[in-house]
Design an enzyme around this catalytic site. Structure first.
Site, PDB file in Angstrom:
ATOM      1  N   HIS A   1       0.838  -1.202   0.000  1.00 25.89           N
ATOM      2  CA  HIS A   1       0.000   0.000   0.000  1.00 25.89           C
ATOM      3  C   HIS A   1       0.874   1.254   0.000  1.00 25.89           C
ATOM      4  CE1 HIS A   1       1.002   0.779   4.202  1.00 25.89           C
ATOM      5  NE2 HIS A   1       0.736  -0.489   4.458  1.00 25.89           N
TER       6      HIS A   1
ATOM      7  N   ASP B   1       3.680  -4.446   4.063  1.00 25.88           N
ATOM      8  CA  ASP B   1       5.115  -4.732   4.140  1.00 25.88           C
ATOM      9  C   ASP B   1       5.367  -6.133   4.682  1.00 25.88           C
ATOM     10  OD1 ASP B   1       4.227  -4.146   6.700  1.00 25.88           O
ATOM     11  OD2 ASP B   1       5.870  -2.799   7.208  1.00 25.88           O
TER      12      ASP B   1
END
Length: 517
Positions: free
Chosen positions: A106, A402
């Site tokens: 994102h 992540d």
């Protein structure tokens, strides 16, 4: 008379040369005595050499330069104010692009944590084309998201907002910077693949796959990427699928006991390294003193998350008004030096993680289900193309975190890759060579490929850089000048067997349920 003048000139020149020679010898710049011994590479020591007229300049041994924590942090921000070279879509002539699978992290988000006794960063999370950073498509994107009810939404995704919409950002909310980052990502890939006609104008629903976790920041990032890639896409042909796990393992393959054990060992390694770092501890003590907090409470607030937000958005670091200080109204502020110390330790942790290998074992088990689905899509696309059928899943987009992209990089053997920045992208390209005899060394036809359809090859790109031959599945493959790609069969073999070698297993099930010890 002329001859005598010439003689005098020669005498003067000779005298000057003699003086220069003596000066050089005196300054020891030109050795005039034979060297006692000289090391000859591959021949041992040779003695009694004659006069050397070479000036020897020693080459000092230097260690690789350390990463600058602040410069690295700015790279992590990925501020959309610079041009970027993207190598997606490049291939030898006459190769056909069959499919593209992309995993993104994102975009820029508001912090997930707040630092006690400090003001939260003042960031507006509504979208405004007139506010920087912006994008030429931002206004049209906002308008298009207003028609999202025409799409098909799995699970509870239909109730998740399609745009960030708070004037004072909520924790973890996607910012306008994050939206622009992925509009740019999608636009870059649209430009890269336009001539390959990856998605035809009349694309079918099965040719476009979009999946995301249930967080608004991943859903909105995925939609921004898709709009940049396919402006004004037809909502009625789009299904947005929900991945309940951040590992994108699907409902059938998420259970893996060994994965949890390796993760616990990795977390213990991280903890030992962190508590043993005296410089980091001193930085936390200084920060806690400035904010009049116990160091333990400051650590628990994960201050680096908030400080990164300040850095990425050009905001001054947070301060605490101290009425009881030495000077009335004096401010105690956190500093860039303290932030740099935390980032330095994180970089040290990345290096230690690569050395120990525990994280790699966790990553292999964490990301095998996703890689297995990726390999399956490639295999089906190669077979369909070889048989002259329609493309299957020409574009698959996974919008993740992540904690998804980092283990995926590790599982692929890309240990030197930087930690995923905001809006990082990892791209799998599937190519087919022109019909003809196999290349020397054997690219091998993709399983199920038709007889006249050429061979199937894979390219892997991280943030626009071709990392195919750095990946574990193709590191030992011999490159060919005419076909500088990696055979699909290498990737299939890696995913289905070879990646478990480090776990002393031959399958995912065996690696997951093998007893420790």
């Amino acid at each position: 008379m002329l001859a005598r003048n010439r003689f005098i000139l020669l005498v003067v020149v000779g005298a000057v040369l003699a003086i220069v020679s003596l000066s050089l010898q005196f300054l020891n710049l030109m050795p005039t005595t034979p060297l006692g011994e000289e090391q000859v590479p591959g021949r041992g020591v040779r003695t009694g050499l004659g006069k050397s007229r070479k000036r020897v300049i020693p080459v000092p041994h230097t260690e690789p330069p350390e990463l600058d924590p602040i410069a690295e942090a700015y790279g992590y921000c990925n501020t959309p104010n610079r041009t970027e070279q993207a190598w997606e879509g490049h291939s030898p002539a006459d190769y056909t692009l069959l499919s593209v699978q992309v995993m993104i992290r994102h975009g820029d988000r508001y912090p997930l944590y707040s630092i006690p006794k400090t003001k939260r960063p003042a960031i507006d999370c509504t979208l405004s084309p007139s506010r920087k950073p912006s994008h030429p498509q931002l206004s049209a994107f906002i308008s298009h998201m207003g028609r999202g009810e025409l799409g098909h939404w799995e699970s509870t995704l239909g109730s998740v907002p399609r745009l960030p919409n708070h004037s004072a950002c909520e924790m973890g909310e996607l910012t306008q910077t994050g939206v622009v980052q992925h509009l740019l990502n999608g636009q870059r890939l649209q430009q890269a693949y336009h001539r390959h006609r990856l998605l035809p104008g009349d694309w079918l629903p099965r040719q476009l796959w979009l999946e995301t976790t249930g967080k608004s920041r991943t859903l909105q990032s995925g939609l921004a990427f898709l709009y940049g890639f396919l402006p004004d896409f037809d909502w009625r042909r789009l299904t947005v699928r929900h991945q309940r796990s951040t590992l994108f393992c699907g409902p059938e393959a998420c259970d893996c006991p060994a994965r949890g054990r390796y993760l616990e060992e990795e977390q213990r390694r991280q903890y030992r390294l962190r508590v043993g770092d005296a410089r980091l501890e001193a930085a936390y003590v200084d920060m806690a003193r400035a904010l009049t907090l116990p160091p333990r409470q400051l650590r628990a607030s994960n201050p680096v998350d908030s400080l990164l937000c300040h850095l990425c958005h050009g905001l001054p670091f947070p301060c605490l008004q101290t009425p009881g200080g030495a000077v009335a109204g004096e401010k105690a502020c956190l500093t860039v030096q303290q932030f740099a110390e935390i980032r330095r330790q994180q970089l040290d942790d990345e290096a230690d993680k690569r050395r120990t290998g525990l994280y790699r074992k966790y990553a292999v088990l964490a990301m095998h289900p996703f890689l297995n689905r990726t390999a399956g899509r490639m295999e089906r696309a190669a077979r369909a193309a070889g048989a002259g059928g329609a493309k299957e899943a020409a574009l698959a987009l996974s919008s993740a975190h992540d904690v998804t992209v980092a283990p995926l990089l590790s599982a692929l053997g890309l240990e030197e890759a930087r930690f995923p920045r905001f809006a990082a992208r990892l791209v799998f390209e599937l190519w087919r060579s022109p019909p003809g005899p196999p290349a020397k060394g054997g690219g091998g036809k993709a399983p199920g490929a038709g007889g006249g359809g050429g061979e199937a090859f894979v390219r892997l790109l991280y943030n626009g850089e071709d990392v195919t031959f750095h990946a574990a599945f193709c590191r030992s493959h011999k490159r060919h000048g005419s076909r500088p790609l990696c055979p699909l069969k290498n990737f299939l073999s890696f995913v289905r067997r070879d990646m478990f070698a480090s776990l002393n297993a031959s399958s995912y099930h065996e690696a997951c349920y093998k007893r420790p010890g």
